[in-house]
Structure formats: C-alpha cells, structure tokens
Design a protein around this motif. Structure first.
Motif, mmCIF file in Angstrom:
data_model
loop_
_atom_site.group_PDB
_atom_site.id
_atom_site.type_symbol
_atom_site.label_atom_id
_atom_site.label_comp_id
_atom_site.label_asym_id
_atom_site.label_seq_id
_atom_site.Cartn_x
_atom_site.Cartn_y
_atom_site.Cartn_z
ATOM 1 N N LYS A 42 -0.057 5.627 -4.298
ATOM 2 C CA LYS A 42 0.892 5.508 -3.184
ATOM 3 C C LYS A 42 1.682 6.809 -2.981
ATOM 4 C CE LYS A 42 2.946 1.910 -4.980
ATOM 5 N NZ LYS A 42 2.087 1.784 -6.188
ATOM 6 N N SER A 43 2.256 7.315 -4.062
ATOM 7 C CA SER A 43 3.016 8.565 -3.951
ATOM 8 C C SER A 43 2.097 9.728 -3.614
ATOM 9 C CB SER A 43 3.770 8.853 -5.252
ATOM 10 O OG SER A 43 4.758 7.870 -5.498
ATOM 11 N N THR A 86 6.538 3.806 0.918
ATOM 12 C CA THR A 86 5.881 3.126 -0.192
ATOM 13 C C THR A 86 6.911 2.238 -0.860
ATOM 14 O OG1 THR A 86 6.430 4.804 -1.843
ATOM 15 C CG2 THR A 86 4.416 5.140 -0.574
ATOM 16 N N HIS A 91 7.168 -1.702 -3.428
ATOM 17 C CA HIS A 91 6.724 -3.025 -3.838
ATOM 18 C C HIS A 91 7.618 -4.094 -3.220
ATOM 19 C CE1 HIS A 91 3.906 -1.488 -6.827
ATOM 20 N NE2 HIS A 91 4.838 -0.659 -7.245
ATOM 21 N N ASP A 112 -2.541 -2.085 2.013
ATOM 22 C CA ASP A 112 -2.754 -2.296 0.583
ATOM 23 C C ASP A 112 -3.709 -1.214 0.088
ATOM 24 O OD1 ASP A 112 -3.259 -3.100 -1.971
ATOM 25 O OD2 ASP A 112 -3.989 -5.098 -1.462
ATOM 26 N N LEU A 113 -3.154 -0.232 -0.635
ATOM 27 C CA LEU A 113 -3.958 0.900 -1.061
ATOM 28 C C LEU A 113 -4.991 0.499 -2.105
ATOM 29 C CD1 LEU A 113 -4.068 3.847 -0.282
ATOM 30 C CD2 LEU A 113 -2.531 4.375 -2.166
ATOM 31 N N ILE A 124 3.230 1.034 2.638
ATOM 32 C CA ILE A 124 2.097 1.261 1.743
ATOM 33 C C ILE A 124 2.410 0.592 0.416
ATOM 34 C CG2 ILE A 124 0.679 2.980 0.575
ATOM 35 C CD1 ILE A 124 1.567 4.967 2.773
ATOM 36 N N ARG A 125 1.558 -0.334 0.014
ATOM 37 C CA ARG A 125 1.763 -1.028 -1.251
ATOM 38 C C ARG A 125 0.480 -0.929 -2.078
ATOM 39 N NH1 ARG A 125 -0.581 -6.202 -0.890
ATOM 40 N NH2 ARG A 125 -1.171 -6.814 1.231
ATOM 41 N N ASP A 160 9.324 7.701 -0.100
ATOM 42 C CA ASP A 160 8.665 7.215 -1.309
ATOM 43 C C ASP A 160 9.643 6.345 -2.098
ATOM 44 O OD1 ASP A 160 6.887 6.803 -3.332
ATOM 45 O OD2 ASP A 160 6.853 8.873 -4.054
#
Length: 225
Positions: free
Chosen positions: A57-58, A203, A205, A219-220, A49-50, A172
């Motif tokens: 994300k969190s 999650t 980057h 991509d959130l 998840i980015r 996370d």
C-alpha cells in the motif's frame, strides 16, 4: 502534447483523468508485491487503498507521487507521464506519509510554515487558522518534542487546511494516532475536498464512516504477484 507550462489548462480540463495507473508492477527487497494494477481517477474521486500488511500500500503511494519507479507500467498525472514532471510535482500534488514528518526542535507553527512552503508562498497568515482547525490552538509556540504523537500527526494534517493547495492529495495512513474526534473531523474534511472537485487517494485499514460522493475501494491483495 501539452508542455509543463500548460498545467493550469490541464487542471481545468474535467475530461482528462487526474491520475492514471497503467499495468503497474512493484518490487521491494527483490520481492514482487503486486502486478498488473490499473485504475483511473477523475476530479471528485476518493480512492481508499486497503490490503494486508506487506501488500504494498505504501509502496503504491510512493509510485503515484513519483518517489519511486515501478518495475513495469507507468503513471500519468493530468494526462502526462509522471516521470516527465518530476521538477513540478510539488505544485501538482500533496503527499503526506505514514510518519508525521515534523522536526522535534521546531514549534508547531514553524513546522507548519516549513511544510506549507513545499506548496505555496506567503501562507504564514493562514498557519494559525490551520492549527486551530486541527485542534492545536494554543500550541503554536510549543516545540514538537513536547507534543504527543497524535498532536504531531495533527501538525502534518494541518497542511490540508492551508489555502491554495494542489487538488490531488495522496495520504498514507492519515488516521494514525488520531483520536475518535480527530478521525471524524478528518473524514469529513476529505469528503468535502472531493465533493468540491478535489481528488484523494489514501491508504488505511480504517473503515470510513464518511465518504465522498465518488468513492472507490481498491483491495491491493487482489493484485498480489
């Protein structure tokens, strides 16, 4: 509908989604972060998840592990509503948050024993091996206030090397404070876990150089409200 006592049978059903998010919407501090988010994960899947800072994300990870509730939509875990399984979630998933979550006055060994007890009993015999796996051999009796941020992070991640863990891992920003060697090792471990039938949601980057065979990217930012 199967009851909570049938978890072992649920876990062995490869046709049943491990985790399913259904039209989730999330708010934080009265601000809508994302809306209409749906996905489904099977055994062997790795989902990264980015998204930009503040995209949720969190917050999404906290929804997936039952720590918070969505504004709308719901999460299913092994085919049952997550909200109906609150009392047994520690046996069904492993969650490691953005912070290391270790206690400064406890030793590395004591911290891992405490963290490991959330998921299983009698794991003390494996604690030394788990700490060795993350490069902390010789630090077993060191109190955590004397360790660096990266070493404290490794204690939290050592849980991933203990036996008899849940197969679903929600992580996370797991690469925070790790050096290049630690990052490479963790990437390989997560990929192996999925390729052996586990499921990982993380999650980050960080662009993964090692991925599970069944890798997905979310991509959130595309679901921003």
């Amino acid at each position: 509908m199967q009851n909570l006592g049938d978890f072992q049978n649920i876990k062995l059903d490869a046709t049943r989604p491990v985790l399913e998010a259904i039209t989730l919407s999330c708010e934080r501090d009265q601000r809508r972060l994302f809306t209409g988010l749906s996905f489904q994960l099977q055994t062997g899947d790795m989902l990264r998840i980015r998204g930009p800072n503040g995209s949720g994300k969190s917050s999404l990870l906290r929804l997936l592990c039952g720590m918070t509730q969505p504004v709308s939509g719901h999460v299913d875990l092994f085919g049952q509503a997550l909200v109906r399984q609150r009392g047994t979630l520690a046996s069904k998933l492993l969650w490691i948050g953005h912070a290391a979550g270790v206690k400064a006055l406890l030793t590395a060994e004591e911290n891992l024993a405490w963290l490991g007890a959330l998921h299983m009993h009698g794991a003390n015999a494996s604690i030394e091996q788990a700490l060795f796996a993350v490069g902390l051999r010789g630090f077993e009796d060191t109190r955590c206030h004397a360790l660096s941020a990266g070493q404290q992070r490794r204690i939290a991640l050592a849980r991933l090397y203990l036996p008899d863990l849940p197969t679903l891992w929600l992580l996370d920003e797991p690469f925070t404070a790790l050096d290049k060697a630690g990052t490479k090792q963790l990437e390989a471990h997560l990929a192996r876990h999925c390729d052996r039938g586990g499921t990982v949601v993380l999650t980050t980057h960080h662009e993964l150089s090692q991925q599970a065979y069944a890798y997905k990217d979310l991509d959130l930012g595309q679901y921003a409200a």
